[in-house]
Every structure is written in C-alpha cells, then in structure tokens.
Design a protein around this motif. Structure first.
Motif, PDB file in Angstrom:
ATOM      1  N   ARG A 178      13.158  31.481  -3.310  1.00  0.00           N
ATOM      2  CA  ARG A 178      13.279  30.964  -4.708  1.00  0.00           C
ATOM      3  C   ARG A 178      13.721  32.088  -5.394  1.00  0.00           C
ATOM      4  O   ARG A 178      14.025  31.750  -6.808  1.00  0.00           O
ATOM      5  N   ASP A 179      13.569  33.396  -5.205  1.00  0.00           N
ATOM      6  CA  ASP A 179      14.021  34.537  -6.062  1.00  0.00           C
ATOM      7  C   ASP A 179      15.448  35.040  -5.375  1.00  0.00           C
ATOM      8  O   ASP A 179      15.529  36.308  -6.104  1.00  0.00           O
ATOM      9  N   HIS A 180      16.151  34.356  -5.009  1.00  0.00           N
ATOM     10  CA  HIS A 180      17.377  35.033  -4.355  1.00  0.00           C
ATOM     11  C   HIS A 180      18.469  34.986  -5.442  1.00  0.00           C
ATOM     12  O   HIS A 180      19.343  35.693  -5.470  1.00  0.00           O
ATOM     13  N   VAL A 181      18.693  33.787  -6.334  1.00  0.00           N
ATOM     14  CA  VAL A 181      19.830  33.577  -7.056  1.00  0.00           C
ATOM     15  C   VAL A 181      20.014  34.599  -7.971  1.00  0.00           C
ATOM     16  O   VAL A 181      21.341  34.954  -8.210  1.00  0.00           O
ATOM     17  N   GLU A 182      18.931  34.857  -8.898  1.00  0.00           N
ATOM     18  CA  GLU A 182      19.213  35.798 -10.242  1.00  0.00           C
ATOM     19  C   GLU A 182      19.639  37.286  -9.693  1.00  0.00           C
ATOM     20  O   GLU A 182      20.642  37.601  -9.968  1.00  0.00           O
ATOM     21  N   PRO A 183      19.141  37.816  -8.679  1.00  0.00           N
ATOM     22  CA  PRO A 183      19.631  39.008  -8.236  1.00  0.00           C
ATOM     23  C   PRO A 183      20.927  39.297  -7.555  1.00  0.00           C
ATOM     24  O   PRO A 183      21.770  39.726  -7.739  1.00  0.00           O
ATOM     25  N   ALA A 184      21.278  37.880  -6.649  1.00  0.00           N
ATOM     26  CA  ALA A 184      22.489  37.892  -6.107  1.00  0.00           C
ATOM     27  C   ALA A 184      23.514  37.852  -7.286  1.00  0.00           C
ATOM     28  O   ALA A 184      24.641  38.588  -7.070  1.00  0.00           O
ATOM     29  N   VAL A 185      23.416  36.993  -7.899  1.00  0.00           N
ATOM     30  CA  VAL A 185      24.559  36.956  -9.183  1.00  0.00           C
ATOM     31  C   VAL A 185      24.544  38.146  -9.827  1.00  0.00           C
ATOM     32  O   VAL A 185      25.698  38.591 -10.256  1.00  0.00           O
ATOM     33  N   ARG A 186      23.525  38.780 -10.245  1.00  0.00           N
ATOM     34  CA  ARG A 186      23.689  40.108 -11.071  1.00  0.00           C
ATOM     35  C   ARG A 186      24.269  41.082 -10.444  1.00  0.00           C
ATOM     36  O   ARG A 186      25.179  41.871 -11.059  1.00  0.00           O
ATOM     37  N   PHE A 187      23.686  41.222  -9.219  1.00  0.00           N
ATOM     38  CA  PHE A 187      24.357  42.531  -8.309  1.00  0.00           C
ATOM     39  C   PHE A 187      25.816  42.187  -7.826  1.00  0.00           C
ATOM     40  O   PHE A 187      26.634  43.244  -8.073  1.00  0.00           O
ATOM     41  N   ALA A 188      26.296  41.078  -7.879  1.00  0.00           N
ATOM     42  CA  ALA A 188      27.688  40.654  -7.702  1.00  0.00           C
ATOM     43  C   ALA A 188      28.112  41.241  -8.942  1.00  0.00           C
ATOM     44  O   ALA A 188      29.496  41.661  -8.921  1.00  0.00           O
TER      45      ALA A 188
ATOM     46  N   ASN B  95       4.390  32.100   4.045  1.00  0.00           N
ATOM     47  CA  ASN B  95       4.937  31.740   3.060  1.00  0.00           C
ATOM     48  C   ASN B  95       5.746  30.567   2.832  1.00  0.00           C
ATOM     49  O   ASN B  95       6.391  30.314   1.635  1.00  0.00           O
ATOM     50  N   TRP B  96       6.171  30.217   3.952  1.00  0.00           N
ATOM     51  CA  TRP B  96       7.263  29.012   3.911  1.00  0.00           C
ATOM     52  C   TRP B  96       6.349  27.613   4.430  1.00  0.00           C
ATOM     53  O   TRP B  96       6.999  26.615   4.598  1.00  0.00           O
ATOM     54  N   ARG B  97       5.087  27.378   4.000  1.00  0.00           N
ATOM     55  CA  ARG B  97       4.533  26.406   4.299  1.00  0.00           C
ATOM     56  C   ARG B  97       4.258  25.342   3.341  1.00  0.00           C
ATOM     57  O   ARG B  97       4.205  24.013   3.553  1.00  0.00           O
ATOM     58  N   ARG B  98       5.020  25.503   1.880  1.00  0.00           N
ATOM     59  CA  ARG B  98       5.103  24.517   1.143  1.00  0.00           C
ATOM     60  C   ARG B  98       6.277  24.588   0.618  1.00  0.00           C
ATOM     61  O   ARG B  98       6.980  25.296   0.055  1.00  0.00           O
ATOM     62  N   SER B  99       7.139  23.263   0.398  1.00  0.00           N
ATOM     63  CA  SER B  99       8.337  23.058  -0.087  1.00  0.00           C
ATOM     64  C   SER B  99       8.648  23.379  -1.527  1.00  0.00           C
ATOM     65  O   SER B  99       9.573  23.822  -2.253  1.00  0.00           O
ATOM     66  N   ASP B 100       7.477  23.272  -2.448  1.00  0.00           N
ATOM     67  CA  ASP B 100       7.678  23.577  -3.816  1.00  0.00           C
ATOM     68  C   ASP B 100       7.246  24.958  -4.047  1.00  0.00           C
ATOM     69  O   ASP B 100       7.847  25.437  -5.089  1.00  0.00           O
ATOM     70  N   GLU B 101       6.818  25.868  -3.093  1.00  0.00           N
ATOM     71  CA  GLU B 101       6.811  27.206  -3.350  1.00  0.00           C
ATOM     72  C   GLU B 101       7.970  27.844  -2.692  1.00  0.00           C
ATOM     73  O   GLU B 101       8.300  29.217  -3.065  1.00  0.00           O
ATOM     74  N   SER B 102       8.464  27.470  -1.576  1.00  0.00           N
ATOM     75  CA  SER B 102       9.629  28.044  -0.937  1.00  0.00           C
ATOM     76  C   SER B 102      10.667  26.986  -1.173  1.00  0.00           C
ATOM     77  O   SER B 102      11.428  26.867  -1.936  1.00  0.00           O
ATOM     78  N   THR B 103      10.997  26.154   0.191  1.00  0.00           N
ATOM     79  CA  THR B 103      11.967  25.171   0.226  1.00  0.00           C
ATOM     80  C   THR B 103      11.581  24.356   1.389  1.00  0.00           C
ATOM     81  O   THR B 103      10.521  24.605   2.201  1.00  0.00           O
ATOM     82  N   PHE B 104      12.236  23.392   1.827  1.00  0.00           N
ATOM     83  CA  PHE B 104      11.795  22.254   3.006  1.00  0.00           C
ATOM     84  C   PHE B 104      12.345  23.352   4.281  1.00  0.00           C
ATOM     85  O   PHE B 104      13.037  24.096   4.241  1.00  0.00           O
ATOM     86  N   MET B 105      11.808  22.902   5.292  1.00  0.00           N
ATOM     87  CA  MET B 105      11.550  23.937   6.512  1.00  0.00           C
ATOM     88  C   MET B 105      13.023  23.749   7.240  1.00  0.00           C
ATOM     89  O   MET B 105      13.065  24.988   7.698  1.00  0.00           O
ATOM     90  N   LEU B 106      13.725  22.789   7.153  1.00  0.00           N
ATOM     91  CA  LEU B 106      15.061  22.950   7.727  1.00  0.00           C
ATOM     92  C   LEU B 106      15.949  23.982   7.058  1.00  0.00           C
ATOM     93  O   LEU B 106      16.652  24.711   7.675  1.00  0.00           O
ATOM     94  N   LEU B 107      15.691  23.960   5.919  1.00  0.00           N
ATOM     95  CA  LEU B 107      16.592  25.073   4.938  1.00  0.00           C
ATOM     96  C   LEU B 107      16.080  26.397   5.194  1.00  0.00           C
ATOM     97  O   LEU B 107      16.840  27.303   5.593  1.00  0.00           O
ATOM     98  N   ALA B 108      14.956  26.424   5.085  1.00  0.00           N
ATOM     99  CA  ALA B 108      14.408  27.832   5.436  1.00  0.00           C
ATOM    100  C   ALA B 108      14.345  28.373   6.739  1.00  0.00           C
ATOM    101  O   ALA B 108      14.780  29.485   7.150  1.00  0.00           O
ATOM    102  N   LYS B 109      14.252  27.382   7.735  1.00  0.00           N
ATOM    103  CA  LYS B 109      14.257  27.968   9.245  1.00  0.00           C
ATOM    104  C   LYS B 109      15.513  27.601   9.847  1.00  0.00           C
ATOM    105  O   LYS B 109      15.931  28.451  10.846  1.00  0.00           O
ATOM    106  N   SER B 110      16.167  26.856   9.550  1.00  0.00           N
ATOM    107  CA  SER B 110      17.475  25.993  10.369  1.00  0.00           C
ATOM    108  C   SER B 110      18.674  26.033   9.899  1.00  0.00           C
ATOM    109  O   SER B 110      19.544  25.689  10.539  1.00  0.00           O
ATOM    110  N   CYS B 111      18.772  26.529   8.654  1.00  0.00           N
ATOM    111  CA  CYS B 111      20.168  26.447   8.137  1.00  0.00           C
ATOM    112  C   CYS B 111      21.185  27.446   9.054  1.00  0.00           C
ATOM    113  O   CYS B 111      22.230  26.962   8.970  1.00  0.00           O
ATOM    114  N   HIS B 112      20.741  28.478   9.780  1.00  0.00           N
ATOM    115  CA  HIS B 112      21.501  29.378  10.617  1.00  0.00           C
ATOM    116  C   HIS B 112      21.720  28.673  11.684  1.00  0.00           C
ATOM    117  O   HIS B 112      22.874  28.978  12.609  1.00  0.00           O
TER     118      HIS B 112
END
Length: 407
Positions: free
Chosen positions: A71-81, A163-180
């Motif tokens: 959940r903390d990726h977007v702000e640093p990714a945009v800023r460092f870009a 850390n990835w046990r709850r979708s509201d604190e991280s995201t749903f499992m398919l995105l967290a584990k299997s997007c690759h």
C-alpha cells in the motif's frame, strides 16, 4: 558502478540490494526504512528513517529499489520517477488500478528505466521454455494449465499470520501473490487476456476449523504436535540462520530470539485464531486474444514447489515442473527432455529459481547502458497483468465473467 538507494529494506528490498552489491556492479549509497535494524543492514549507506527525507534532497543515486509494503508503493514510485531515478519496483505495483496507472504515467514522463519485479520472466527455466515456444516446437498455443503451489507453511507464514493476511491492510491474495503468474502467462503466449472468470475463497484457516483444545499460541497448545501449521515446527529448525522466513519474525535469529518472537509476535499465533481474510485457494480461467485459453490454480495446500505447467499446442505439448521440460511432438511421437534446473528453489529463500538475481542483473545492465532491452516487461505490460488480477477478483466476488479493461 551503479549507485542505488533502497526504499524499504525488508526481506525483498534487502535481497535485491544484496544481489546488486554482490555482483560487483552496484553500490548501495542510501537506505530509507523506519526500522533502525533494517537500515543497519547497509552500514555504508546514508540512512533515512523516512523515504520522504531522501526524496527531499537532490538525486542521491542512479536508481532506487522500492520495496515498501504494497500500500506504500505509489507515492515513492511517483516521486522518485519525478526526481529522475531509475526504478526497480517490487510487485504488486500498487493496490488500486488508479495508483498503478499513476505509476505508469510517472515512469513515462520521466523516461526512467522502470522495471516491476516480475521475477518469473527472468528464470533460466522460463528462458528455456520461451525459446521452445518461440521456435514453434509445439505449434500455436491452444491452452495452458498452470499451478502455483504456494505451500502449506508459506500460506500460514505470509497469508494467515503475516503481512499479506488481510485485504484491507495489504491487498487481495491474487494480486499480492500471483500477479507475476498472470504476467508469466501473458509473456508465454505473447497475447493479452480479454475475459476472465474466477472462483475460490477462504476454506480452511477459519475459527470454525480450530481443533478442540487448541490454544491461541502454538507455544501453549496441547495439540500443536499434530498440527501441520505449528509455528514451532516451521520456525525453530531455522533458528541461528539469518535467512527468510525467520528474519521476518525477528532480527535475533537465535533460538531464544525466535522463541521470544513466537511468544509475543504475530507469527506465533494459532492459524485458526488470526484476523486473516484472504483466500487460501483460487482458480482463474482466462481467454486470450485469438482464442487461446488458460486455467490457473493458486492453492496453499501443497508443498512449496516450483510452478507446474502444461502447454497444449497444435503440433505438440510441453509439461514443466520448474526443473525440467518434457516436449512431446505429435508428428514424430517422440518425447524430449530439456533440463532447466534453477540455481535455487521456488521461494524467496531460494531466489525464486534464479529469477531474483537475473532480474537485478538485467536492471543494472539497463541502468548502466541505457539500453532497456534486458528489461522483459514494459510498464504497460506490467499494468495489464495487474488488471487481469482485478478482473479475476471482481469475477470471484460477483460470480460473473468479467472483461479485462484496456491498459
């Protein structure tokens, strides 16, 4: 020599940075993490308690590894870009479609070298498989069966206690584990997914499956010895070894340190008494451009193995288990074995079958030469794999076939 900043020096960020430094081609010059013990993993680097402190300065490195919580990726990714850093971004890119698009747009505006950590594209096994497909050895791909065997203890570690046990604190499992995995299927076929349907849920790790006599913590449990998910059995054999997953529990990996973590921390909890809500099994059916289909199964009820795949072609088929590929030719009736054994196992501890190291090497080459060809997925391709995951989750929740939106 490529200079690197590390934003998020946990398990994944530290692993990528160590691969980079160990290659002799890069040097970590800055590290940003709220935990002092993690900043101390890079004693030669300038430490920052918050990535914003680093981002407030003129550019301090050639590139940045961003491996904060999802959940903390977007702000640093945009800023460092915006600051002109080349970026290696841990998957998933972000936890909303809008934020993923923000990142892709920021990378495009900056003209940065940008790579999402879809490590499966970079393994020796994938290289061998992709070469067979591109040679036309089995003709046109008609369908694929693909299994991600998460592993019973890995499921308990990351998606029940971790850390990835709850979708509201991280995201749903398919995105967290299997997007690759979804990304990998797109890479193999060379085609985008148009429609998906999906089924699955949280079947086992629920309070109603708690054994009679089970305690809230494994260290206090009368039935722990008979439980497949015993934290004592999973972690205590790793005491004294500074490696994943025990380093996630504590920086003190002695037996006493691990026991203390199991006594007070989240990883010592009974798997039937946690606050988890993500799925423990899921299937996704996909239709690609041109009519190719694929079925993908992700399940926590397996050993922690390499992925297993069957690819059905118009002239033959390929079956792979992460170590070797069996190619069957319909014309000759002959079977060929192609050895593609990776350097490590399928887990983070094993470097994802050589994918972690090869990804880092490709990124360093692209940064040093400004030739982006070693990066095997563009920002748009990475976005597409994430959009498949969201479409599949909508299908699972709504019980309907969902069209994948355009990038």
């Amino acid at each position: 020599m490529v200079t690197l900043a590390v934003v998020g020096a946990g398990s994944r960020g530290s692993s990528y940075a160590r691969h980079a430094a160990g290659s002799g081609r890069a040097r970590v010059v800055a590290v940003a993490d709220p935990l002092e013990a993690r900043r101390a993993r890079f004693p030669e680097a300038e430490p920052y308690a918050d990535w914003r402190e680093l981002a407030a300065l003129p550019r301090q490195a050639d590139a940045v590894i961003i491996a904060t919580q999802d959940r903390d990726h977007v702000e640093p990714a945009v800023r460092f870009a915006e600051l002109g850093y080349d970026i290696l971004l841990e998957k998933p890119m972000a936890v909303s479609e809008d934020d993923c698009r923000r990142i892709v747009e920021a990378a495009g505006r900056s003209d940065a070298v940008f790579a999402v950590c879809h490590v499966l594209r970079y393994t020796p096994y994938t290289r061998a498989l992709k070469a067979l497909l591109d040679e036309g050895r089995i003709g046109e791909i008609a369908g694929i069966q693909h299994l991600e065997p998460v592993g019973w203890w890995h499921q308990a570690h990351s998606y029940v206690r971790g850390n990835w046990r709850r979708s509201d604190e991280s995201t749903f499992m398919l995105l967290a584990k299997s997007c690759h995995d979804l990304d990998w299927l797109v890479y193999l076929t060379g085609r985008q997914v148009t429609r998906v349907s999906s089924f699955g849920g949280l079947k086992h790790f629920r309070p109603d499956n708690r054994p009679e006599g089970a305690a809230d913590r494994c260290l206090d449990c009368a039935v722990e010895a008979r439980c497949p998910y015993s934290a004592k059995r999973i972690y205590l054999p790793l005491a004294g070894r500074a490696e994943w997953p025990v380093t996630v529990l504590t920086d003190d990996v002695s037996e006493a340190g691990v026991l203390a973590a199991l006594r007070t921390g989240p990883y010592g909890r009974c798997v039937y008494a946690c606050d988890n809500d993500v799925v423990d099994h899921q299937v996704v059916n996909m239709e690609f451009e041109g009519g190719t289909t694929a079925s993908f199964t992700m399940t926590g009820f397996t050993p922690a193995l390499h992925r297993q795949t069957r690819i059905f072609g118009t002239r033959g088929w390929i079956e792979g288990d992460g170590d070797r590929l069996t190619v069957f030719d319909f014309v000759t009736g002959r079977e060929e074995i192609v050895e593609a054994r990776p350097t490590g196992d399928a887990t983070a501890r094993g470097g994802h079958g050589g994918g972690d190291e090869a990804l880092v090497d490709a990124f360093l080459t692209a940064v040093a030469t400004r030739d982006r060809s070693p990066i095997l997925s563009s920002p748009g391709e990475s976005l597409h794999s994430h959009l498949i995951a969201w479409a599949a989750e909508r299908s699972r929740l709504r019980g309907e076939t969902v069209t994948v939106p355009e990038d």
